[in-house]
Design an enzyme around this catalytic site. Sequence first.
Site, mmCIF file in Angstrom:
data_model
loop_
_atom_site.group_PDB
_atom_site.id
_atom_site.type_symbol
_atom_site.label_atom_id
_atom_site.label_comp_id
_atom_site.label_asym_id
_atom_site.label_seq_id
_atom_site.Cartn_x
_atom_site.Cartn_y
_atom_site.Cartn_z
ATOM 1 N N HIS A 191 34.466 -26.045 17.582
ATOM 2 C CA HIS A 191 34.577 -24.580 18.095
ATOM 3 C C HIS A 191 34.531 -24.732 19.479
ATOM 4 O O HIS A 191 35.356 -24.109 20.151
ATOM 5 C CB HIS A 191 33.339 -23.799 17.496
ATOM 6 N N ARG A 235 30.570 -29.412 13.203
ATOM 7 C CA ARG A 235 31.626 -28.271 13.223
ATOM 8 C C ARG A 235 31.788 -27.587 14.693
ATOM 9 O O ARG A 235 32.578 -27.134 15.070
ATOM 10 C CB ARG A 235 31.118 -27.241 12.358
ATOM 11 N N SER A 261 34.992 -13.238 11.942
ATOM 12 C CA SER A 261 35.429 -12.123 10.891
ATOM 13 C C SER A 261 34.164 -11.220 10.846
ATOM 14 O O SER A 261 33.105 -11.942 10.463
ATOM 15 C CB SER A 261 36.163 -12.733 9.982
ATOM 16 N N LEU A 270 47.942 -9.086 31.543
ATOM 17 C CA LEU A 270 47.854 -9.538 29.913
ATOM 18 C C LEU A 270 46.803 -8.918 29.533
ATOM 19 O O LEU A 270 45.662 -8.688 30.380
ATOM 20 C CB LEU A 270 47.687 -10.968 29.949
ATOM 21 N N ASP A 329 42.244 -21.056 13.206
ATOM 22 C CA ASP A 329 41.601 -21.529 12.193
ATOM 23 C C ASP A 329 41.751 -23.015 12.243
ATOM 24 O O ASP A 329 42.674 -23.530 12.629
ATOM 25 C CB ASP A 329 42.234 -20.866 10.817
HETATM 26 C C1 IPE Z 1 39.355 -16.287 9.720
HETATM 27 O O1 IPE Z 1 38.902 -17.558 9.420
HETATM 28 C C2 IPE Z 1 38.421 -15.711 10.783
HETATM 29 C C3 IPE Z 1 38.381 -16.319 12.328
HETATM 30 C C4 IPE Z 1 39.395 -17.351 12.437
HETATM 31 C C5 IPE Z 1 37.671 -16.003 13.213
HETATM 32 P P1 IPE Z 1 38.123 -18.009 8.378
HETATM 33 O O2 IPE Z 1 38.353 -19.530 8.331
HETATM 34 O O3 IPE Z 1 36.844 -17.712 8.124
HETATM 35 O O4 IPE Z 1 38.918 -17.738 6.939
HETATM 36 P P2 IPE Z 1 38.894 -17.745 5.399
HETATM 37 O O5 IPE Z 1 37.683 -17.055 5.079
HETATM 38 O O6 IPE Z 1 38.823 -19.227 5.328
HETATM 39 O O7 IPE Z 1 40.148 -17.238 4.885
HETATM 40 C C1 IPE Z 2 37.697 -21.189 12.711
HETATM 41 O O1 IPE Z 2 37.781 -22.333 12.443
HETATM 42 C C2 IPE Z 2 36.710 -20.387 13.591
HETATM 43 C C3 IPE Z 2 36.104 -19.349 13.187
HETATM 44 C C4 IPE Z 2 36.236 -18.984 11.750
HETATM 45 C C5 IPE Z 2 35.080 -18.912 14.004
HETATM 46 P P1 IPE Z 2 37.075 -22.714 10.914
HETATM 47 O O2 IPE Z 2 35.433 -22.744 11.510
HETATM 48 O O3 IPE Z 2 37.326 -21.750 10.010
HETATM 49 O O4 IPE Z 2 37.448 -24.160 10.843
HETATM 50 P P2 IPE Z 2 37.861 -24.764 9.358
HETATM 51 O O5 IPE Z 2 38.709 -23.485 8.355
HETATM 52 O O6 IPE Z 2 36.402 -24.680 8.625
HETATM 53 O O7 IPE Z 2 38.485 -26.009 9.357
HETATM 54 MG MG MG Z 3 38.574 -21.785 8.459
#
Ligand code: IPE
Ligand code: IPE
Ligand code: MG
Length: 250
Positions: free
Chosen positions: A44, A40, A72, A138, A27
Site C-alpha cells: 500500500h 501487505r 471500497s 486537474l 489493485d
Molecule cells: C477494489 O479492490 C477496491 C480498491 C482498489 C480500493 P479489491 O482488491 O478490494 O477488490 P475485490 O474485492 O478483490 O474485487
Molecule cells: C488494492 O490492493 C488496495 C486496496 C484495496 C486498498 P489489494 O490490497 O487489494 O491487493 P491484492 O489484490 O491483495 O493484491
Molecule cells: Mg485486491
Amino acid sequence: MLRKFFSSTAEVPETSAIPRHIAIIMDGNGRWAKKRMLPRVAGHQQGVERVRDVIRTCMEQGVQYLTLFAFSSENWRRPKEEVSKLMELFVMALEREVDKLHSNDIRLKVVGDLSQFSDQLQQLIREGEEKTADNEKLVLTIAANYGGRWDILNAMNHWLADHPGAKEIDEAALTPYLSMAYAPEPDLFIRTGGEQRISNYLIWQLAYTELYFTDILWPDFGAKPLEQAIAWYQKRERRFGRTSEQLLQH
Ligand code: IPE
Ligand code: IPE
Ligand code: MG
C-alpha cells in the site's frame, strides 16, 4: 462553475483523443508485497508513490479528471490491522500532499460514505477539499468507503427527500444527485492487478466507459503503463449505440 455534462445513455457525448476522465481501480498492492515477502502494508505504501506518477502523467497529457478507488465499502471486511493501516496511510497522504496538490492547481474531491471515518480523517478531507476548491488544472477524486450501489441509493434517497410524494424519477433528475455529478462520466477505466471485475466501483457512471484491464500490479504501474492504456483508448471506436458508418459522416 456549473458545467452541463451529458449522460451517455441519454445523449451522445463528445469524445476527444485524450480521455477527459480516467477512473482507476488500484489493485494488486497485497500481491506485490507478498512476492517480496513484505507485509501487505508495504504494498500500500508503494502504491501511494504510484499515485504521484499517475497524477503527473495525467497533467502532462491533459487529462482533466482522475478518479482513484482507494477503499471500497467492502474493504471493511479486511483484517482490522490492515484497515487501520490503510486509514493511517490516508491520513498521512492528506497531511503531506494537500499543499502540493494545491500548488499544482489540482482540486481534491473525496467521494463515498465519509461518516464511517474518524473525525480527524473527515476534517482533513474537508480542509483539503476547501483549500483546493477553486483549482482547475486537474480534478483528483479519491473514492473512499465508496460503493456504486451506495452512490445510487444515496442519490435516490436525497432526491426523494427533495421531492416528497414523487412517484417517478428519470436519468436527468437522478444524475445531479450522484456523488460525482461535478464530473463527466469516465472515458477510460483502468484496473491493475489482473482481475476483470468492477467491484462495485462507479457502476452507474461506467455505463459507456472503455474498460482496460492489465496484469501489472498497482505498485508497478507508472507513467509508461498509463501512456500505454491511453494509447489503447485512442484506438477504440466509441459508437454510443450508433454504427461505424454513422461515425464517418461526422
Ligand atoms: C477494489 O479492490 C477496491 C480498491 C482498489 C480500493 P479489491 O482488491 O478490494 O477488490 P475485490 O474485492 O478483490 O474485487
Ligand atoms: C488494492 O490492493 C488496495 C486496496 C484495496 C486498498 P489489494 O490490497 O487489494 O491487493 P491484492 O489484490 O491483495 O493484491
Ligand atoms: Mg485486491
